[in-house]
Design a protein around this motif. Structure first.
Motif, short mmCIF file in Angstrom:
data_model
loop_
_atom_site.label_atom_id
_atom_site.label_comp_id
_atom_site.label_asym_id
_atom_site.label_seq_id
_atom_site.Cartn_x
_atom_site.Cartn_y
_atom_site.Cartn_z
N THR A 265 0.84 -0.85 -0.16
CA THR A 265 0.08 -0.17 0.07
C THR A 265 0.74 1.31 0.07
O THR A 265 1.80 1.70 0.33
CB THR A 265 -1.10 0.16 1.27
N ARG A 266 0.27 2.55 -0.97
CA ARG A 266 1.31 3.64 -0.45
C ARG A 266 0.64 4.47 1.20
O ARG A 266 1.32 4.83 1.47
CB ARG A 266 0.46 4.78 -1.71
N THR A 267 -0.41 3.92 1.50
CA THR A 267 -0.38 4.81 2.96
C THR A 267 0.20 4.16 3.73
O THR A 267 0.22 5.45 4.33
CB THR A 267 -1.53 3.25 3.79
N ILE A 268 1.64 3.12 4.07
CA ILE A 268 2.10 3.35 4.93
C ILE A 268 3.48 3.94 4.68
O ILE A 268 4.12 5.03 5.49
CB ILE A 268 3.03 1.73 4.93
N TRP A 269 3.86 4.44 4.05
CA TRP A 269 5.07 5.75 3.18
C TRP A 269 3.54 6.92 2.84
O TRP A 269 4.76 8.42 3.49
CB TRP A 269 5.00 5.44 1.92
N LEU A 270 2.74 7.21 3.40
CA LEU A 270 2.12 8.94 2.65
C LEU A 270 1.41 9.01 4.70
O LEU A 270 1.86 9.83 5.47
CB LEU A 270 0.78 8.70 2.22
N CYS A 271 1.69 7.87 5.50
CA CYS A 271 1.88 7.92 7.13
C CYS A 271 2.62 9.27 7.44
O CYS A 271 4.27 8.58 7.09
CB CYS A 271 2.13 7.46 7.67
N ALA A 272 2.56 10.68 8.14
CA ALA A 272 3.07 11.34 8.30
C ALA A 272 3.73 11.62 9.69
O ALA A 272 3.99 11.96 10.72
CB ALA A 272 1.87 12.70 8.45
N ALA A 273 3.16 9.72 10.35
CA ALA A 273 3.80 10.22 11.45
C ALA A 273 3.39 11.01 12.67
O ALA A 273 3.88 11.39 13.51
CB ALA A 273 5.08 10.13 11.67
N CYS A 274 2.18 12.13 12.58
CA CYS A 274 1.46 12.70 13.59
C CYS A 274 1.57 11.75 14.93
O CYS A 274 0.72 12.68 15.69
CB CYS A 274 0.44 13.30 13.12
N SER A 275 0.54 10.49 14.69
CA SER A 275 0.35 10.30 15.99
C SER A 275 -1.59 10.58 16.36
O SER A 275 -1.62 10.39 16.88
CB SER A 275 1.31 10.16 17.36
N THR A 276 -1.74 11.02 15.52
CA THR A 276 -3.49 11.37 15.20
C THR A 276 -4.24 10.53 15.71
O THR A 276 -4.91 10.59 16.13
CB THR A 276 -3.99 12.95 14.14
N CYS A 277 -3.86 9.14 14.67
CA CYS A 277 -4.93 7.98 14.98
C CYS A 277 -4.50 7.54 16.57
O CYS A 277 -4.78 6.47 16.90
CB CYS A 277 -4.41 7.44 14.24
N THR A 278 -3.46 7.55 16.86
CA THR A 278 -2.40 7.26 18.10
C THR A 278 -3.95 7.78 19.08
O THR A 278 -4.34 7.02 20.41
CB THR A 278 -1.50 6.88 18.36
N THR A 279 -3.85 8.99 18.98
CA THR A 279 -4.79 9.94 20.38
C THR A 279 -5.98 9.06 20.13
O THR A 279 -6.52 8.82 21.44
CB THR A 279 -4.32 11.13 19.86
N ARG A 280 -6.77 8.99 18.38
CA ARG A 280 -8.51 9.08 18.64
C ARG A 280 -8.52 7.52 19.14
O ARG A 280 -9.92 7.60 19.26
CB ARG A 280 -8.66 8.60 17.39
N CYS A 281 -7.98 6.36 19.12
CA CYS A 281 -8.10 5.62 19.40
C CYS A 281 -8.33 5.04 20.43
O CYS A 281 -7.70 5.07 21.48
CB CYS A 281 -6.79 4.39 18.76
N PRO A 282 -9.81 4.19 21.00
CA PRO A 282 -10.00 3.94 21.72
C PRO A 282 -9.60 2.90 22.57
O PRO A 282 -10.05 2.88 23.77
CB PRO A 282 -11.47 3.69 21.59
N ARG A 283 -8.59 1.93 21.93
CA ARG A 283 -7.80 0.77 22.41
C ARG A 283 -6.09 1.64 22.31
O ARG A 283 -5.56 0.69 23.24
CB ARG A 283 -8.49 0.22 21.73
N GLY A 284 -6.50 2.57 22.58
CA GLY A 284 -4.58 2.82 22.80
C GLY A 284 -3.56 1.89 21.47
O GLY A 284 -2.58 2.10 21.63
N VAL A 285 -4.03 1.59 20.50
CA VAL A 285 -3.01 1.17 19.87
C VAL A 285 -2.46 2.92 19.25
O VAL A 285 -2.93 3.44 18.27
CB VAL A 285 -3.87 0.37 18.48
N ASP A 286 -1.13 2.16 18.82
CA ASP A 286 -0.40 3.12 18.42
C ASP A 286 0.05 2.81 16.68
O ASP A 286 0.72 2.56 16.34
CB ASP A 286 1.52 3.52 19.10
#
Length: 189
Positions: A68-89
């Motif tokens: 996937t291109r997705t893994i290369w586009l990830c900006a490592a901003c950690s918005t996903c980590t902050t939003r995850c209700p399960r704490g997945v980084d």
């Protein structure tokens, strides 16, 4: 595309464990709520949503996740980590996937991003910081477009926004130690 899920789960188990070990995350903690994708600032440009990449890993679809291109586009901003209700980084998982893709030579989808990453890190390794002119020139040479944006570069040089020669930081030994430690961490030591 037809997928034999039983075979895929079996074949992908080792890779899944390796990503979990390297990232310190448990992939089965993700229950696909999609909050990571909803907050991702680059999801609009991704070919697979961030939560879908995790799902690929959960299902043992290693090659699909690495392609996937997705893994290369990830900006490592950690918005996903902050939003995850399960704490997945998820940002950490994406970083591990980029490393795995580089090691396995699967950088087709993110070739330009991987190329930039390598040229940028080499500049930091040499000088302790990015040398913008050298970075742009090195990137253009490796892409086979040596004069791309040369007019912009000349304008920036005239305005003294770019330095011809790189400047080094004083503590290059510390930078070398950081790179050495990062290499050890990538190797799982």
């Amino acid at each position: 595309m037809t997928v034999n899920l039983t075979q895929s789960l079996r074949d992908g188990a080792d890779f899944r464990r390796r990503i979990e070990d390297q990232s310190g995350q448990t992939l089965s903690d993700c229950y696909q709520c999609g909050k990571c994708t909803a907050g991702c600032p680059v999801a609009f440009a991704a070919d697979a949503a961030p939560h879908q990449v995790v799902r690929m890993l959960q299902l043992g679809l290693r090659d699909e996740a690495l392609a996937t291109r997705t893994i290369w586009l990830c900006a490592a901003c950690s918005t996903c980590t902050t939003r995850c209700p399960r704490g997945v980084d998820l940002a950490r998982i994406m970083d591990c996937l980029r490393i795995a893709a580089l090691r396995q030579g699967k950088v087709r989808a993110g070739r330009q991003v991987a190329l930039f990453n390598n040229v940028f890190l080499e500049s930091v390794r040499k000088y302790g910081r990015a040398h913008e002119l050298g970075l742009a020139m090195g990137l253009n040479l490796k892409r086979g477009t040596p004069l791309k944006d040369a007019d912009l570069g000349l304008g920036m040089l005239k305005r003294r926004k770019l330095r011809l020669a790189p400047s080094r930081i004083r503590s290059t030994g510390e930078i070398a130690a950081i790179f050495r430690r990062a290499g050890e961490m990538e190797d799982g030591k």
